[in-house]
Design a protein around this motif. Structure first.
Motif, PDB file in Angstrom:
ATOM      1  N   ALA A 163      10.948 -13.930 -15.030  1.00 12.83           N
ATOM      2  CA  ALA A 163      12.040 -14.606 -15.725  1.00 12.83           C
ATOM      3  C   ALA A 163      12.907 -13.640 -16.522  1.00 12.83           C
ATOM      4  O   ALA A 163      14.085 -13.924 -16.792  1.00 12.83           O
ATOM      5  N   ALA A 164      12.342 -12.478 -16.895  1.00  8.57           N
ATOM      6  CA  ALA A 164      13.092 -11.508 -17.696  1.00  8.57           C
ATOM      7  C   ALA A 164      13.813 -10.478 -16.839  1.00  8.57           C
ATOM      8  O   ALA A 164      14.483  -9.594 -17.382  1.00  8.57           O
ATOM      9  N   GLY A 165      13.673 -10.560 -15.529  1.00  5.61           N
ATOM     10  CA  GLY A 165      14.352  -9.610 -14.657  1.00  5.61           C
ATOM     11  C   GLY A 165      13.384  -8.785 -13.832  1.00  5.61           C
ATOM     12  O   GLY A 165      12.199  -9.122 -13.693  1.00  5.61           O
ATOM     13  N   PRO A 166      13.862  -7.665 -13.269  1.00 11.71           N
ATOM     14  CA  PRO A 166      13.019  -6.868 -12.377  1.00 11.71           C
ATOM     15  C   PRO A 166      12.030  -5.978 -13.122  1.00 11.71           C
ATOM     16  O   PRO A 166      12.297  -5.501 -14.225  1.00 11.71           O
ATOM     17  N   VAL A 167      10.869  -5.784 -12.499  1.00 14.21           N
ATOM     18  CA  VAL A 167       9.906  -4.766 -12.938  1.00 14.21           C
ATOM     19  C   VAL A 167       9.728  -3.808 -11.770  1.00 14.21           C
ATOM     20  O   VAL A 167       9.434  -4.234 -10.647  1.00 14.21           O
ATOM     21  N   ARG A 168       9.920  -2.532 -12.010  1.00 14.45           N
ATOM     22  CA  ARG A 168       9.830  -1.506 -10.961  1.00 14.45           C
ATOM     23  C   ARG A 168       8.438  -0.859 -11.004  1.00 14.45           C
ATOM     24  O   ARG A 168       8.018  -0.328 -12.038  1.00 14.45           O
ATOM     25  N   PHE A 169       7.745  -0.881  -9.885  1.00 18.87           N
ATOM     26  CA  PHE A 169       6.415  -0.285  -9.762  1.00 18.87           C
ATOM     27  C   PHE A 169       6.522   0.972  -8.899  1.00 18.87           C
ATOM     28  O   PHE A 169       6.890   0.900  -7.721  1.00 18.87           O
ATOM     29  N   PHE A 170       6.193   2.127  -9.483  1.00 22.73           N
ATOM     30  CA  PHE A 170       6.266   3.411  -8.791  1.00 22.73           C
ATOM     31  C   PHE A 170       4.843   3.875  -8.476  1.00 22.73           C
ATOM     32  O   PHE A 170       4.046   4.128  -9.389  1.00 22.73           O
ATOM     33  N   MET A 196       6.419  12.830 -11.500  1.00 21.04           N
ATOM     34  CA  MET A 196       6.965  12.028 -12.595  1.00 21.04           C
ATOM     35  C   MET A 196       8.463  12.256 -12.758  1.00 21.04           C
ATOM     36  O   MET A 196       9.192  11.345 -13.189  1.00 21.04           O
ATOM     37  N   ASP A 197       8.960  13.429 -12.398  1.00 18.97           N
ATOM     38  CA  ASP A 197      10.416  13.625 -12.361  1.00 18.97           C
ATOM     39  C   ASP A 197      11.046  12.667 -11.350  1.00 18.97           C
ATOM     40  O   ASP A 197      12.118  12.093 -11.595  1.00 18.97           O
ATOM     41  N   LEU A 198      10.384  12.502 -10.190  1.00 14.71           N
ATOM     42  CA  LEU A 198      10.875  11.568  -9.181  1.00 14.71           C
ATOM     43  C   LEU A 198      10.832  10.136  -9.702  1.00 14.71           C
ATOM     44  O   LEU A 198      11.739   9.337  -9.439  1.00 14.71           O
ATOM     45  N   VAL A 199       9.769   9.808 -10.438  1.00 12.02           N
ATOM     46  CA  VAL A 199       9.668   8.460 -11.020  1.00 12.02           C
ATOM     47  C   VAL A 199      10.805   8.234 -12.001  1.00 12.02           C
ATOM     48  O   VAL A 199      11.478   7.182 -11.975  1.00 12.02           O
ATOM     49  N   ARG A 200      11.042   9.188 -12.886  1.00 16.89           N
ATOM     50  CA  ARG A 200      12.102   9.012 -13.889  1.00 16.89           C
ATOM     51  C   ARG A 200      13.481   8.934 -13.234  1.00 16.89           C
ATOM     52  O   ARG A 200      14.357   8.181 -13.702  1.00 16.89           O
ATOM     53  N   ALA A 248       8.112   8.990  -0.971  1.00 13.13           N
ATOM     54  CA  ALA A 248       8.689   7.715  -1.406  1.00 13.13           C
ATOM     55  C   ALA A 248       8.338   7.390  -2.861  1.00 13.13           C
ATOM     56  O   ALA A 248       8.505   6.244  -3.291  1.00 13.13           O
ATOM     57  N   ILE A 249       7.879   8.385  -3.616  1.00 14.81           N
ATOM     58  CA  ILE A 249       7.456   8.134  -5.001  1.00 14.81           C
ATOM     59  C   ILE A 249       8.577   7.532  -5.836  1.00 14.81           C
ATOM     60  O   ILE A 249       8.346   6.663  -6.682  1.00 14.81           O
ATOM     61  N   GLY A 250       9.798   7.971  -5.608  1.00 16.98           N
ATOM     62  CA  GLY A 250      10.928   7.483  -6.403  1.00 16.98           C
ATOM     63  C   GLY A 250      11.486   6.152  -5.962  1.00 16.98           C
ATOM     64  O   GLY A 250      12.440   5.651  -6.591  1.00 16.98           O
ATOM     65  N   ASP A 251      10.916   5.566  -4.910  1.00 16.75           N
ATOM     66  CA  ASP A 251      11.396   4.276  -4.408  1.00 16.75           C
ATOM     67  C   ASP A 251      10.440   3.178  -4.866  1.00 16.75           C
ATOM     68  O   ASP A 251       9.334   3.053  -4.347  1.00 16.75           O
ATOM     69  N   VAL A 274       0.871  -1.180   0.000  1.00 14.40           N
ATOM     70  CA  VAL A 274       0.000   0.000   0.000  1.00 14.40           C
ATOM     71  C   VAL A 274       0.905   1.226   0.000  1.00 14.40           C
ATOM     72  O   VAL A 274       1.657   1.458   0.951  1.00 14.40           O
ATOM     73  N   LEU A 275       0.832   1.995  -1.075  1.00 13.18           N
ATOM     74  CA  LEU A 275       1.760   3.113  -1.288  1.00 13.18           C
ATOM     75  C   LEU A 275       1.016   4.434  -1.117  1.00 13.18           C
ATOM     76  O   LEU A 275       0.152   4.779  -1.932  1.00 13.18           O
ATOM     77  N   THR A 276       1.358   5.166  -0.054  1.00 14.93           N
ATOM     78  CA  THR A 276       0.644   6.400   0.270  1.00 14.93           C
ATOM     79  C   THR A 276       1.570   7.572   0.575  1.00 14.93           C
ATOM     80  O   THR A 276       1.093   8.676   0.788  1.00 14.93           O
ATOM     81  N   ASP A 277       2.871   7.366   0.582  1.00 11.16           N
ATOM     82  CA  ASP A 277       3.831   8.374   1.027  1.00 11.16           C
ATOM     83  C   ASP A 277       4.359   9.165  -0.166  1.00 11.16           C
ATOM     84  O   ASP A 277       5.080   8.621  -1.011  1.00 11.16           O
TER      85      ASP A 277
END
Length: 384
Positions: free
Chosen positions: A119-126, A156-160, A109-112, A103-106
């Motif tokens: 099988a193809a590696g990591p997927v990052r969820f922001f 979105m700058d934090l996400v990038r 912490a958007i950039g974390d 549960v993401l509410t902070d």
């Protein structure tokens, strides 16, 4: 990786005074079945899990049961807060949930990202919680954050920046009103369509997929930017919009495919328009006995007890409106203007009746009664 994108559950919301809890439980059970039948790896809920910042106990029960059912199937679940949710309450719950439910509410912490491997590696969820500029600008006091566009641009700058620091495929989750949404889509009650609240589409560039919430109708703004909409119809304005979720496939290179999965509609919504007697016809009663009904009757004058009569034919009639088809052009004149032009008390009463009866003044019999009552008042005052 296979992702199911859903949003705007609004647990606890009522529909014209009627509880939607049982209907939503049925739909969420169907969503759980979608996860099982399509081997979904991650379920996204893009904000407005609850309809209120202070939901009742049954709302927590339904949420908890659904999250556990999804996780029991082996799916990770990622939830963000919306404008209806209390980010603090959802954030408190996050500490109590089992592994695999995030549960993401902070805002800080958007950039974390939440990282999930396949099988193809990591997927990052922001996860980007709903960002009210007046509330969240305290976290970035040096930035001019006065609008949703400015605030989402910074998010979105934090996400990038997070994407650069954590290489891999990426998915962002946000709750906002993005440019390009059709005006006919079921819009949130609080969504303003003015420029301050619109987030330009180019602000959302970067991730392989962007899962949006806040709009109650399905929308595709680009191949990679979509709204799933609400799982239930929460207003008659949404009645023609499909209910469902997006099934998103990521391959080693990023976005591979997106498919729409329909959800059931526990009770259809229908708007019946015409003279009240036409709406109450046997044919309509047979065809719509089990539907939520909005009746828009077009008789020249308001009818006596329309809701009671409608309920006798349509047990689930939720709304009635009077919309006369032959309202005279004089209705364009304001009530205040008609009162100013009235000289006698009788004319003032006639102006009021015309105002509340779609331009139709008193009948001859009513005008006679009005004169009698006013004459009696004048006579009584003369005796004082």
């Amino acid at each position: 990786m296979r992702i199911l994108h859903t949003s705007d559950w609004h647990i606890g919301r009522t529909f014209h005074g009627h509880s939607t809890m049982d209907a939503l439980a049925e739909v969420l059970a169907a969503l759980v079945a979608q996860v099982r039948d399509h081997d979904v790896d991650v379920v996204i809920v893009a904000g407005d899990v609850f309809d209120s910042a202070t939901p009742a106990a049954p709302a927590y029960t339904l949420l908890g049961d659904t999250l556990v059912a999804l996780n029991d199937l082996g799916a990770a679940v990622i939830v963000t807060s919306g404008n209806h949710d209390s980010a603090a309450r959802l954030g408190f719950q996050a500490r109590l949930l089992r592994d695999g439910i995030h549960v993401l509410t902070d805002p800080t912490a958007i950039g974390d990202p939440v990282t999930i491997e396949d099988a193809a590696g990591p997927v990052r969820f922001f996860g980007i919680p709903y960002l009210e500029p007046a509330i969240v600008r305290q976290h970035w006091p040096d930035l001019p954050l006065r609008s949703q566009a400015q605030t989402m641009a910074h998010a979105m700058d934090l996400v990038r920046a997070g994407m650069a620091a954590h290489p891999g495929r990426s998915v962002a989750i946000a709750h906002c009103f993005a440019a390009g949404v059709e005006a006919t889509t079921g819009l949130e009650r609080e969504v303003r369509q003015g420029g301050l609240d619109v987030v330009p589409l180019e602000v959302l560039d970067g991730p392989d997929y962007l899962a949006l919430g806040h709009i109650h109708g399905r929308q595709q703004l680009s191949d990679r930017v979509r709204y799933a909409g609400a799982p239930l119809h929460y207003s008659f304005g949404e009645q023609h919009k499909p209910r469902g979720s997006w099934l998103v496939d990521l391959d080693v290179d990023g976005l591979a495919a997106v498919e729409w999965l329909e959800l059931p509609v526990p009770r259809r919504l229908v708007t019946l328009t015409g003279a009240l007697d036409e709406i109450l016809s046997d044919a309509n009663a047979a065809a719509h006995a089990d539907d939520w009904v909005c009746a828009v009757y077009t008789d020249p004058l308001p009818q006596a007890e329309p809701m009671r009569r409608l309920k006798e034919r349509f047990p689930f009639c939720a709304m009635v409106q009077h919309d006369p088809v032959d309202a005279p052009a004089s209705l364009e004149q304001s009530y205040a203007a008609r009162l100013r032009s009235a000289v006698t008390d009788a004319e003032r009463v006639e102006a009021f009746l015309a105002h509340v009866r779609a331009g139709h003044g008193p009948t001859e019999r009513e005008a006679e009664l009005i004169r009698e009552v006013l004459d009696e008042r004048v006579a009584a005052e003369a005796l004082v």
